[in-house]
Design a protein around this motif. Structure first.
Motif, mmCIF file in Angstrom:
data_model
loop_
_atom_site.group_PDB
_atom_site.id
_atom_site.type_symbol
_atom_site.label_atom_id
_atom_site.label_comp_id
_atom_site.label_asym_id
_atom_site.label_seq_id
_atom_site.Cartn_x
_atom_site.Cartn_y
_atom_site.Cartn_z
ATOM 1 N N THR A 5 0.817 -1.196 -0.296
ATOM 2 C CA THR A 5 -0.055 0.000 -0.095
ATOM 3 C C THR A 5 0.893 1.146 0.084
ATOM 4 O O THR A 5 0.640 2.036 -0.701
ATOM 5 C CB THR A 5 -0.988 0.027 1.349
ATOM 6 O OG1 THR A 5 -0.548 -1.053 1.973
ATOM 7 C CG2 THR A 5 -2.244 0.309 1.005
ATOM 8 N N VAL A 418 -5.552 2.551 10.884
ATOM 9 C CA VAL A 418 -5.670 2.533 9.314
ATOM 10 C C VAL A 418 -5.296 1.767 8.373
ATOM 11 O O VAL A 418 -5.691 1.371 7.598
ATOM 12 C CB VAL A 418 -5.360 4.130 9.087
ATOM 13 C CG1 VAL A 418 -5.726 4.417 7.727
ATOM 14 C CG2 VAL A 418 -6.166 5.121 10.081
ATOM 15 N N VAL A 421 -7.093 -1.428 8.509
ATOM 16 C CA VAL A 421 -8.389 -1.363 7.799
ATOM 17 C C VAL A 421 -7.988 -1.625 6.061
ATOM 18 O O VAL A 421 -8.513 -2.403 5.519
ATOM 19 C CB VAL A 421 -8.918 -0.016 7.823
ATOM 20 C CG1 VAL A 421 -10.065 0.221 6.904
ATOM 21 C CG2 VAL A 421 -9.722 -0.049 9.222
ATOM 22 N N ALA A 422 -6.691 -0.947 5.937
ATOM 23 C CA ALA A 422 -6.379 -0.701 4.425
ATOM 24 C C ALA A 422 -6.211 -2.291 4.226
ATOM 25 O O ALA A 422 -6.537 -2.784 3.137
ATOM 26 C CB ALA A 422 -5.234 -0.151 4.113
ATOM 27 N N THR A 424 -6.971 -5.249 5.753
ATOM 28 C CA THR A 424 -7.878 -6.309 5.586
ATOM 29 C C THR A 424 -8.912 -5.736 4.774
ATOM 30 O O THR A 424 -9.809 -6.773 3.932
ATOM 31 C CB THR A 424 -8.891 -6.258 7.072
ATOM 32 O OG1 THR A 424 -9.173 -4.687 7.280
ATOM 33 C CG2 THR A 424 -7.924 -6.638 8.082
ATOM 34 N N GLY A 425 -9.068 -4.456 4.194
ATOM 35 C CA GLY A 425 -10.155 -4.105 3.360
ATOM 36 C C GLY A 425 -9.558 -4.506 1.720
ATOM 37 O O GLY A 425 -10.732 -4.956 1.178
ATOM 38 N N LEU A 426 -8.596 -4.583 1.711
ATOM 39 C CA LEU A 426 -8.140 -4.839 0.136
ATOM 40 C C LEU A 426 -8.639 -6.222 -0.182
ATOM 41 O O LEU A 426 -8.766 -6.490 -1.422
ATOM 42 C CB LEU A 426 -6.581 -4.461 0.111
ATOM 43 C CG LEU A 426 -6.417 -3.311 0.214
ATOM 44 C CD1 LEU A 426 -4.842 -2.926 0.106
ATOM 45 C CD2 LEU A 426 -6.966 -2.281 -0.898
ATOM 46 N N GLY A 428 -11.006 -7.998 1.323
ATOM 47 C CA GLY A 428 -12.406 -8.366 1.228
ATOM 48 C C GLY A 428 -12.898 -8.108 -0.035
ATOM 49 O O GLY A 428 -13.814 -8.607 -0.354
#
Lengths: 428, 324
Positions: A5, A418, A421-422, A424-426, A428
């Motif tokens: 990221t 943050v 979140v980045a 785990t979100g990517l 998801g």
């Protein structure tokens, strides 16, 4: 993943980010400032009101800063509800209890689903993940019924799992102390880890001999703390033995000795746990800590998350460890876990937030004032001691105190949040 | 296992070891170790999933076919009577409408505001991390504590909201209360605004994470083609963000359908039944009136609705979600 990221963030020089008009940028700043002020407003309001007197609070409609800071409100609300320390304790027990169980259960399962070959692996993984589709409220009524009379076999299973969780916790604390003491010792010194463990065992043993031993000798039914401390001491002795054995160069005899020592102690401890702990846990788990914690022991999201993280680890390291003869538990604790530290921290923070804030489940199953968690305590305080919002200054003081731990944790670990979140979100 | 012929045993001794040795090797083999460890490692997870998830789900369906009050020794089997009763109640229609209203409004506005904030924050704005932290912070506060503060913001006589509005000559509104001058109209929007406040930052942070995955080459190429900011937003950013939007949509739908804390603290389903959602309806029936069967039936219907909605969303996703 975090580096990935970061790299793309650096690369992201052009992109959408070319709005250059001064007016447009000013407008964007305005939107941001207004929205963050609006978002932050309830916190500011809460904090400033918690420092006002009741009279000032009634008079002031828009005043932001109290004329005199009434720190005494914080003493007063504490006195108004003497149970508040207990609420904090209960919330902490619940949050950390759930966290430890979920970590252990999810990491073991995720490790098996990622690195171990066994028949039916993929099918079982999808069976486990399908639980994500079930809304938790559908389980509440049946779980309540199950908790009110736990069958013996379930209690035995959970006692063993709790025993493993407890030992794993002590083990991690000991490893953590190891890093501290070896750091204090400066360079690599042999026997440091043995030395402080001997001191620890003697210390804990002395306390145990004075406090727990008489109780154990006195009667058939020794108090729980005496038995628990015995178990903890047994684990410390076991760990000391393993540490001593590790000071010698590896050989067949060392390996055999370690294995014998390990299985004798661990099986002994677990057998004792399986025999005694189900009785302490009791049949009715309503209004108990085990009732608060154990139904949340598994997080299928956690399994999913850890599996995603584990799949990104370099396979070569694991193969190398396997060639060195490390077993799965060793690979998990000494290679996989240290490598997935960012993921662990994220999971820890998210879990602590979620279970420190939990309200519905504790509301259903706790009853007695001493078992209330903080969220319920706050609400009861609002009704009983704040007279449904007449004594707002006290309510706001209590609220601020309740919110503070999480907000402080968040602002300290903001980056982790943050980034977490980045990452785990990517996936998801 | 007797050897088939003497000769084979004699010659096989070098490369084909005896049974006990083979057993020993099998015992020490990676394969067996893997199988045993695999099942041992997933055992705790499956014990918990079985006892606290799958069994309760099946048990819920069974309970929904009975009439019980937690106390009586026998659960009376009533077939689908609970479901018939539920679907014939006018109050259930109201509950369904409330749930939909709450869920859709919260999801739409929370996602939209999160998206706009993320897009702005992605313009390399100074102080990004401060804004981001501030806007995300409601998500880390316990809902109950936050709801208590908002209870006061919405308060009819002392609340800041009415104080501000009265400057503009707006009469005092009882936003969520059931007292004098209470308009049932406002209770649900008040709850929705609170929930948007709570979840907006979460959506924003996810959108920001999604934005980092869009390769900058695409924008560069578009700029060479002479595309403006709006074109880039429409044709690059939004389509490439769609997997994240979809993920957030699914998550938001599930969490809003399950919302309970703020409803219990702020309105208790009231005034009247203005904010009674399905989860709150289940709570009232199951745990306040001890109608276990009826409460379970509500829970089962909630599950089925969520399942259908999720499947529909996944179906629709094929049309609008672009995976790079």
């Amino acid at each position: 993943m975090a580096t990935e990221t970061a790299v793309s963030a650096v690369r992201y020089k052009k992109g959408l980010g070319n709005v250059k008009h001064t007016a447009a940028r000013a407008l964007m700043h305005l939107v941001l400032i207004v929205s963050s002020l609006l978002v932050a407003f309830p916190f500011i309001w809460m904090l400033t009101r918690s420092l006002m007197t009741a009279e000032e609070l009634k008079r002031s409609r828009f005043t932001l800063i109290p004329s005199v800071l009434q720190w005494s409100n914080y003493v007063e609300f504490w006195h108004a509800e003497p149970l508040f320390p207990r609420y904090f304790l209960n919330s902490a027990i619940m949050a950390f209890g759930v966290l430890i169980l979920q970590l252990i259960v999810a990491m073991l399962a995720a490790y098996a689903f990622t690195f171990v070959n066994f028949p039916g692996r993929n099918a079982l993984f999808f069976v486990a993940i399908s639980t994500l589709m079930i809304p938790v409220v559908i389980t509440y009524i049946p779980s309540y019924i199950i908790l009110s009379s736990m069958p013996m076999w379930l209690r035995v299973c959970w006692s063993i799992l709790l025993g493993i969780a407890g030992m794993a916790t002590i083990w991690i604390v000991l490893r953590f102390l190891d890093t501290i003491f070896s750091g204090l010792a400066g360079r690599e010194r042999p026997w440091v880890s043995v030395l402080w463990r001997v001191v620890l065992v003697i210390g804990v043993g002395a306390v145990w001999a004075v406090r727990a031993l008489p109780a154990l000798r006195a009667g058939a039914e020794a108090p729980v703390f005496a038995q628990l401390s015995t178990l903890a001491l047994a684990f410390l002795v076991y760990d000391l033995g393993i540490t001593v054995a590790e000071q010698f160069p590896p050989s067949t005899w060392q390996a055999v000795g370690k294995a014998l020592w390990r299985w004798a102690w661990l099986l002994g401890i677990l057998a004792y746990i399986a025999y005694r702990v189900p009785h302490w846990l009791g049949e009715n788990w309503l209004d108990t800590y085990q009732g608060l914690i154990i139904p949340s022991a598994v997080s299928s999201f956690g399994i999913f998350l850890f599996r995603q993280g584990f799949m990104g680890l370099p396979k070569e390291l694991l193969d190398a460890a396997k060639i060195d003869g490390a077993d799965h538990l060793r690979i998990l604790t000494q290679i996989v876990m240290p490598l997935s530290k960012p993921l662990l921290v994220t999971f820890v923070i998210f879990d602590l937030v979620q279970y420190y804030s939990s309200y519905f489940w504790p509301l259903l199953i706790t009853n007695s004032p001493t078992m209330r968690v903080l969220t319920i305590g706050l609400q009861i305080f609002f009704i009983e001691k704040g007279y449904y919002g007449i004594r707002w200054h006290l309510i706001m003081a209590a609220n601020t105190a309740a919110v503070a731990p999480l907000l402080i944790l968040f602002f300290l670990g903001q980056r982790w949040f943050v980034e977490g979140v980045a990452t785990t979100g990517l996936k998801g | 296992m007797a050897p088939r012929g003497g000769g084979t045993v004699q010659t096989g001794k070098q490369d084909n070891p005896g049974l006990s040795i083979r057993f020993w090797h099998w015992l020490r083999s990676q394969r067996l170790q893997d199988v045993l460890t695999g099942y041992a490692f997933i055992a705790p997870a499956f014990l918990s999933l079985g006892v606290w998830w799958w069994f309760p789900m099946v048990y819920s369906v069974y309970l929904s076919l009975t009439e019980w009050d937690f106390l009586r020794p026998v659960k009376k089997f009533v077939g689908i009577a609970n479901y018939l009763k539920m679907f014939s109640h006018a109050e259930f229609a109201r509950v369904l409408w409330n749930t939909t209203y709450f869920s859709v409004a919260t999801t739409v506005f929370s996602l939209l505001s999160g998206l706009v904030l993320a897009l702005i924050l992605y313009q390399k704005i100074r102080g990004t991390s401060v804004y981001r932290a501030l806007i995300f912070s409601p998500w880390v506060t316990p809902t109950v504590a936050a709801a208590l503060v908002w209870l006061w913001i919405y308060n009819r006589d002392m609340g800041i909201l009415n104080n501000v509005l009265s400057l503009f000559g707006v009469p005092r509104i009882d936003w969520i209360g059931s007292g004098r001058g209470a308009l049932r109209l406002w209770a649900m929007p008040s709850l929705i605004i609170f929930t948007i406040w709570k979840t907006m930052g979460y959506n924003m942070v996810y959108f920001m994470a999604g934005l980092t995955t869009i390769p900058s080459e695409l924008y560069e190429a578009a700029e060479i083609d002479g595309a403006g900011t709006w074109d880039k937003l429409r044709h690059i950013t939004l389509p490439l963000l769609s997997p994240m939007t979809f993920f957030l949509l699914v998550i938001s739908l599930i969490t809003t359908f399950n919302a309970f804390d703020q409803i219990r603290v702020m309105t208790r389903g009231g005034p009247g039944d203005a904010t009674r959602t399905m989860v709150y309806y289940m709570y009232q029936n199951g745990f306040e009136s001890f109608k276990v069967g009826y409460g379970s039936a509500v829970a089962v219907v909630l599950f089925v609705i969520l399942l259908i909605l999720t499947i529909v969303q996944f179906r629709l996703a094929r049309k609008w979600v672009h995976y790079a």
